[in-house]
Write a protein that holds these residues in place. Sequence first.
Motif, PDB file in Angstrom:
ATOM      1  N   LYS A 129       0.837  -1.206   0.000  1.00  0.00           N
ATOM      2  CA  LYS A 129       0.000   0.000   0.000  1.00  0.00           C
ATOM      3  C   LYS A 129       0.870   1.253   0.000  1.00  0.00           C
ATOM      4  N   PRO A 130       0.419   2.322  -0.702  1.00  0.00           N
ATOM      5  CA  PRO A 130       1.206   3.572  -0.716  1.00  0.00           C
ATOM      6  C   PRO A 130       0.974   4.390   0.551  1.00  0.00           C
ATOM      7  N   THR A 131       1.763   5.445   0.727  1.00  0.00           N
ATOM      8  CA  THR A 131       1.546   6.387   1.833  1.00  0.00           C
ATOM      9  C   THR A 131       0.195   7.059   1.625  1.00  0.00           C
ATOM     10  N   ARG A 132      -0.648   7.101   2.676  1.00  0.00           N
ATOM     11  CA  ARG A 132      -2.044   7.493   2.478  1.00  0.00           C
ATOM     12  C   ARG A 132      -2.585   8.265   3.666  1.00  0.00           C
ATOM     13  N   LEU A 133      -3.723   8.929   3.397  1.00  0.00           N
ATOM     14  CA  LEU A 133      -4.500   9.630   4.436  1.00  0.00           C
ATOM     15  C   LEU A 133      -5.621   8.715   4.908  1.00  0.00           C
ATOM     16  N   ILE A 134      -5.744   8.572   6.219  1.00  0.00           N
ATOM     17  CA  ILE A 134      -6.835   7.789   6.810  1.00  0.00           C
ATOM     18  C   ILE A 134      -7.616   8.711   7.737  1.00  0.00           C
ATOM     19  N   TRP A 135      -8.907   8.862   7.433  1.00  0.00           N
ATOM     20  CA  TRP A 135      -9.734   9.782   8.222  1.00  0.00           C
ATOM     21  C   TRP A 135     -11.198   9.330   8.185  1.00  0.00           C
ATOM     22  N   GLN A 136     -11.634   8.672   9.231  1.00  0.00           N
ATOM     23  CA  GLN A 136     -13.039   8.366   9.463  1.00  0.00           C
ATOM     24  C   GLN A 136     -13.721   7.783   8.207  1.00  0.00           C
ATOM     25  N   GLY A 137     -13.219   6.641   7.746  1.00  0.00           N
ATOM     26  CA  GLY A 137     -13.819   5.980   6.585  1.00  0.00           C
ATOM     27  C   GLY A 137     -13.212   6.370   5.244  1.00  0.00           C
ATOM     28  N   ILE A 138     -12.355   7.391   5.237  1.00  0.00           N
ATOM     29  CA  ILE A 138     -11.691   7.811   4.001  1.00  0.00           C
ATOM     30  C   ILE A 138     -10.240   7.307   4.035  1.00  0.00           C
ATOM     31  N   GLU A 139      -9.855   6.592   2.988  1.00  0.00           N
ATOM     32  CA  GLU A 139      -8.477   6.118   2.860  1.00  0.00           C
ATOM     33  C   GLU A 139      -8.026   6.416   1.434  1.00  0.00           C
TER      34      GLU A 139
END
Length: 528
Positions: free
Chosen positions: A182-192
């Motif tokens: 997996k790449p570097t990512r934003l994880i925020w309350q159901g958003i990836e």
Amino acid sequence: MKDKKTVYVTEFSVRASSQDLSKVKVRMQLATKLYNSILGVGLKRLDVMRKDPSYSPLMDGLRVINKSLKLAEKKGEKKKISALKKEKKPISGELNALRKSYLLTKYDLIKSVTPMRVNCYFNQHISSKVAQGLATRAWDAIERHMFSGFGRPRFKSKHRPVRSLEVNAHESIMVKMGSTKKPTRLIWQGIEAPLNLLADRDTDGYQGNVLSDIQSNKIKYNRVILRTVKGKERLYVQSVISGLAPQKQKHLDGQAKAKGRRVAFDIGVNSIAIYSETEAKLLGFVADIKKLDGKLAKLQRKSARIQRLLNADNYQRVAKVRGRKTVHIWQRKKGTRDTVKSNHWHKINSQIVELHRLLAAKRKQYHDIIANDILALGDEIVTEKVSVKGWQKMFGKSINAFAPSGLITTIKRKAENADAKFEFINTVKARLSQYNHETDQYIKKSLSARWTKVDGEWYQRDLYSAYLAWCICDSRLTVERTKAITHWSSARQHLDAAAQHVTQHANRTEFFGSSAGLQRPPVEPVAA
């Protein structure tokens, strides 16, 4: 929420899908409503507290003490300062107790936001940490109004809603480092969603250093921003990371060579003159900024014309005297508001918003370039403390386009990051623009006189002022004349070379306004 220790901010664009963007838009809309609600609660409590009979006498006494304290600090009266601080302490204590009794504190506002979020549909979209961040933002606005002389806080509207959300915990809005799968990512309350990284294009290694700091768990908190770029909504994440910002290797090499040297600059409305022992520079602002500013002015006039045509009853022609001429201008009638807005007006308005964004980005980029050039010439930076507010009255449009105050702030910030000294010169006592080191006299000049005659030859006024700033004494009050005379033979060559470079080579890429004086012949100064 924000740590007072050294931190830096880095930003990544997010490769968000349309579904993710629609979720973010819903959250921003609900955050706007929640912010307005908690701000309304805080302002009501403030209004009730101000009606308390004990509030006004306490504030009047505090204002008198603060005024006396400022005067004592200017004069350096230590005994009086300590006495006034002792006198101020009980009054501040009573005001704090009064605010607590009316629940007008940061923590009371955070407590009030919890039932607002839990007892309605906000609970599904806004987390408790995000709600606390909104309450903190509302408190900061109220606090600035109460203590720092700012105006009454405004509520957010549908045209200017909340466009960023931040929390005081890294776990709520998370930037997770990538792996082989997996790449570097934003994880925020159901958003990836993955981040857009430079990868092979990171030639200077700057982003690699930032990612290593993130991997070392140095993130204090993250901030999600929704921006309109070229008419489309785009998602960004900002990470606030503890420590100093990493620097590019080429800048570190330049700073290492410049150690132990002094560099001085004289900033103008739309140009900056720099002088060091090795060279002098006269820099105008990038021509792209001037072009964008011209486009922006045309679109703003076009937008105003459309509004006058669509809402003719809201405007009237008024005669105004300007010098010897009487000019008729359009003026809005008091109490009116434009209600009719066409699709054409909305298109032009979106272009205006985009131009503002581009102008800010270009200006910031050029400010950073100039600051790095200055740091590559010396680690002791001196300049006059100018009043940009005074310039705004005469050169408002140029100040808005080129932001000289922002440039000074950028230079100061980068100097602190590089462990360089940054000091201001007392403008009133030094009088650099009036001084002539050859005759040791102060000669007043008009603003239109952009050239200075020294030793029988003419020199550009800002460049000569930068040289005199370089020759300033340790007290930063007067020019050290012996130093100015000693280094003048080499300095005059640098000043001539800088002026010739501008007139011959730099006009294609840089914009120099009339304040630089390059388009006009020298004017003989008038003695005071």
